[in-house]
Enzyme design. Structure first.
Site, short mmCIF file in Angstrom:
data_model
loop_
_atom_site.label_atom_id
_atom_site.label_comp_id
_atom_site.label_asym_id
_atom_site.label_seq_id
_atom_site.Cartn_x
_atom_site.Cartn_y
_atom_site.Cartn_z
N LYS A 95 52.16 44.05 33.13
CA LYS A 95 50.93 43.48 32.57
C LYS A 95 49.84 44.54 32.56
CE LYS A 95 47.37 40.25 33.91
NZ LYS A 95 46.82 39.43 34.94
N LYS A 132 51.02 45.52 37.65
CA LYS A 132 49.78 45.01 37.04
C LYS A 132 48.74 46.12 37.13
CE LYS A 132 46.22 41.46 37.48
NZ LYS A 132 45.82 40.19 38.06
C1 PBG Z 1 43.96 37.00 38.42
C2 PBG Z 1 44.42 37.27 37.04
C3 PBG Z 1 43.81 38.02 36.02
C4 PBG Z 1 44.61 37.86 34.89
C5 PBG Z 1 45.68 37.06 35.25
N1 PBG Z 1 45.56 36.73 36.59
C6 PBG Z 1 42.53 38.76 35.99
C7 PBG Z 1 42.35 39.98 36.78
O1 PBG Z 1 43.27 40.49 37.42
O2 PBG Z 1 41.21 40.43 36.79
C8 PBG Z 1 44.32 38.42 33.53
C9 PBG Z 1 44.97 37.70 32.40
C10 PBG Z 1 44.42 38.01 31.05
O3 PBG Z 1 43.57 38.92 30.86
O4 PBG Z 1 44.85 37.33 30.12
N2 PBG Z 1 43.93 38.08 39.27
#
Ligand code: PBG
Length: 327
Positions: free
Chosen positions: A247, A194
């Protein structure tokens, strides 16, 4: 002309093109994100994500019914709690927003897959994904809280938990806690690679989870790195992840390809909020054909090696697959 190879032979008819396709899509590989707001009754459109809604606990089954009507059979839940504090305690409350949403959905639709996002940023008053010491997120202290959240989701009936916090050792911590509490069958979908991405903007506006200071670069991955994604996937696999994830999706297709080649676990990709919002905005400006761009981008993610896709377009994509626009 004397040509041995004529690739156009396989492009001649629609039937032959479909026969010789290399990538096949199925609505069963799509996962739809659902936002549940504890303070809401009914349904409220999300401003930063045109076409998406917040659902109250009294209407979360409506979101599921919409999915089922399009042939989408899996969701990932995100919660907006009524209360936040420094340690995100509403995230593991027995009657917290996600725990109640899971119970409500699974009671009425036991066969609908419910995955829960395990993170703290929506629940902490500072918006970071863990426990702060000064301005630092304390990795090891956060693990205990994440494990507690995951166990509470599993106890409510979640099929899978998806840790998105990017703490080191999180998959092992969750696996150990789930097993110790009798949830050996609850799967872990790990947000393995991520990245610290600007593509999460519309989500943070929707979930109220933007950090109140600083950024997430101390825990989410640096977009410059590819080998590090392999390392993150390897660690999650060793720690007991059942599914790996990359992601965002579109700017990281190389990472999806490389990780799906290297690991024998199912590979999920998350087409995040900014990817969706950009297509919506371009379409609203009359610049692109929304449906075709939606199809082409989703296809690219599967062609890169994803086995499943989390997307805000899940319902429309399922329609496009069924109507043979892609697939
Ligand atoms: C929680 C989380 C996030 C997303 C999914 N889980 C936000 C982040 O990490 O700031 C983003 C999902 C999206 O942008 O569709 N940590």
């Amino acid at each position: 002309m004397d040509l041995t190879n004529r690739p156009r032979r396989l492009r001649r008819t629609d039937a032959i093109r479909r026969l010789s396709r290399e990538t096949r899509l199925s609505p069963e590989a799509l996962i739809y994100p659902i936002f549940v707001d504890e303070a809401l009754s009914g349904v409220r459109p999300i401003e930063s994500l045109p076409g998406q809604n917040h659902y109250g606990l009294d209407s979360v089954c409506q979101a599921v019914e919409e999915c089922l009507a399009h042939g989408v059979k899996h969701c990932i839940l995100f919660g907006l709690p009524a209360e936040k504090d420094a340690c995100g305690s509403s995230a593991w409350a027995e009657h917290g927003v996600i725990q109640e949403a899971v119970r409500t959905i699974k009671t009425k639709y036991p066969d609908f897959t419910v995955i829960t996002d395990v993170c703290m940023c929506e629940y902490t008053d500072h918006g970071h994904c863990g426990i702060l010491h000064g301005h630092e997120v304390d990795n090891d202290e956060t693990l205990a809280h994440l494990a507690r959240i995951a166990v509470s989701h599993a106890a409510a009936g979640a099929d899978m938990v998806a840790p998105s916090d990017m703490m080191d050792g999180h998959v092992a911590a969750l696996r150990r806690a789930l097993d110790a509490n009798g949830f050996q069958q609850t799967a872990i979908m790990a947000y393995s690679a991520k990245y610290a991405s600007a593509f999460y903007g519309p989500f943070r506006a929707a979930a109220g989870s933007a950090p109140s200071f600083g950024d997430r670069k101390g825990y989410q991955m640096d977009p410059h790195n590819r080998k590090e994604a392999m390392r993150e996937c390897r660690l999650d696999a060793e720690e007991g992840a059942d599914i790996l994830m990359v992601k965002p999706a579109l700017s990281y297709l190389d990472v999806i390809r490389e990780c799906s080649n290297a690991f024998d676990l199912p590979m999920c990709a998350y087409s995040v909020s900014g990817e969706y919002a950009m297509i919506k905005a371009a379409a609203a400006a009359g610049l692109v054909d929304e449906r075709r761009i939606m199809c082409e981008t989703a296809l690219s993610v599967f062609r890169a090696g994803a086995d499943m896709l989390i997307t805000y377009y899940a319902k429309e994509l399922a329609d496009a697959i069924r109507e043979k626009e892609i697939g």
